[in-house]
Enzyme design. Structure first.
Site, mmCIF file in Angstrom:
data_model
loop_
_atom_site.group_PDB
_atom_site.id
_atom_site.type_symbol
_atom_site.label_atom_id
_atom_site.label_comp_id
_atom_site.label_asym_id
_atom_site.label_seq_id
_atom_site.Cartn_x
_atom_site.Cartn_y
_atom_site.Cartn_z
ATOM 1 N N ARG A 33 -46.541 39.264 -9.395
ATOM 2 C CA ARG A 33 -45.794 40.679 -8.972
ATOM 3 C C ARG A 33 -44.987 40.194 -7.951
ATOM 4 N NH1 ARG A 33 -48.387 45.616 -9.655
ATOM 5 N NH2 ARG A 33 -50.406 44.544 -10.127
ATOM 6 N N GLU A 56 -40.721 69.127 -14.119
ATOM 7 C CA GLU A 56 -40.364 67.964 -13.422
ATOM 8 C C GLU A 56 -38.715 67.995 -12.713
ATOM 9 O OE1 GLU A 56 -41.702 64.348 -15.031
ATOM 10 O OE2 GLU A 56 -43.426 65.170 -15.787
ATOM 11 N N MET A 83 -42.522 52.257 -14.470
ATOM 12 C CA MET A 83 -44.171 52.079 -15.187
ATOM 13 C C MET A 83 -44.386 50.803 -14.575
ATOM 14 S SD MET A 83 -44.467 55.083 -16.296
ATOM 15 C CE MET A 83 -45.791 55.053 -17.183
ATOM 16 N N ARG A 84 -44.264 50.526 -13.335
ATOM 17 C CA ARG A 84 -44.898 49.171 -12.822
ATOM 18 C C ARG A 84 -45.552 49.588 -11.479
ATOM 19 N NH1 ARG A 84 -45.430 45.942 -16.636
ATOM 20 N NH2 ARG A 84 -45.652 44.148 -14.813
ATOM 21 N N HIS A 120 -45.379 62.206 -10.606
ATOM 22 C CA HIS A 120 -46.583 62.154 -11.391
ATOM 23 C C HIS A 120 -47.050 63.565 -12.256
ATOM 24 C CE1 HIS A 120 -50.332 60.429 -12.659
ATOM 25 N NE2 HIS A 120 -50.941 61.562 -12.518
ATOM 26 N N ASN A 180 -42.509 59.434 -5.640
ATOM 27 C CA ASN A 180 -42.686 59.217 -6.920
ATOM 28 C C ASN A 180 -43.035 60.625 -7.557
ATOM 29 O OD1 ASN A 180 -43.502 57.812 -9.695
ATOM 30 N ND2 ASN A 180 -45.487 58.296 -8.868
ATOM 31 N N LEU A 235 -46.486 48.816 -7.965
ATOM 32 C CA LEU A 235 -46.106 48.176 -6.907
ATOM 33 C C LEU A 235 -47.200 47.783 -5.816
ATOM 34 C CD1 LEU A 235 -43.129 50.406 -6.406
ATOM 35 C CD2 LEU A 235 -42.635 48.229 -7.223
#
Ligand code: GRF
Length: 196
Positions: free
Chosen positions: A65, A174, A90-91, A109, A107, A93
């Site tokens: 990472r 969204e 989709m990672r 969600h 972000n 952090l």
């Protein structure tokens, strides 16, 4: 001062498209980069079609990472972003990366946080028999899906909903919520947006 926004994606980028399209006229921000961790992400072509520079940092090409995030930093630096918008990125952090962007990274969600952090939010809302569901834009902190809430949009759950039909209704929300939050955030206002 016009704020410079970089948008991070992993897939189709429908939220990214709405964010880019919203940053026009008297909007206090402008898109400066769309970055994907996946070379094949459909959102890259959509960003290019909108005239936004793109970059790819393929996470599968890094052993850990830390090296991946160092490459993210290197790819972001030339664009000099003031704000990062994660939009279907989709990672997870690390605390170090998030700390470098503290207060400047958002972000979206697909749930009404703090309910349903993590994945499969629509199926979980249906399984729980919830009458309402929705999406949340929040500041990103080291804890997953847990930062200060900047906006929420509620949608009704219909009796015949499947995870797919509910996801479609939430995604439409969204697309309304994220641009509204970004405009307010870029103007320095963190008063939460509530839709409807
Ligand atoms: C959406 O379902 C959103 O809830 C989640 O990832 C997806 C992004 O879709 N964060 P898109 O790439 O913006 O179309």
């Amino acid at each position: 001062m016009t704020r410079r926004v970089a948008i991070l994606i992993s897939g189709g980028g429908s939220n990214m498209v709405r964010l880019v399209e919203s940053m026009a006229g008297d909007h206090p921000a402008r898109p400066v980069l769309v970055l994907s961790n996946r070379p094949g992400a459909g959102g890259l072509a959509r960003a290019e079609a909108l005239g936004v520079p793109t970059a790819v940092v393929d996470h599968t090409r890094f052993p850990d990472r830390e090296s991946f995030e160092a490459a993210l930093d290197a790819a972001l630096a030339p664009a000099r972003p003031d704000i990062l918008c994660l939009a279907g990125f989709m990672r997870v952090l690390s605390e170090g990366f998030v700390g470098r962007w503290a207060g400047r990274i958002l972000n979206i969600h697909p749930s009404l946080l703090p309910k349903y952090r993590g994945l499969d939010t629509h199926a979980r809302a249906l399984a729980a028999g919830d009458e309402a569901h929705g999406c949340t834009v929040h500041e990103v902190t080291a804890a997953l899906d847990d930062g200060p809430i900047l906006g929420q949009a509620r949608v009704p759950v219909e009796p015949d909903d499947t995870p797919g039909t509910l996801a479609t209704r939430v995604l439409a929300a969204e697309h309304r919520l994220y641009p509204a939050v970004l405009r307010r955030f870029a103007a320095g206002d963190t008063t939460p947006v509530r839709l409807p």
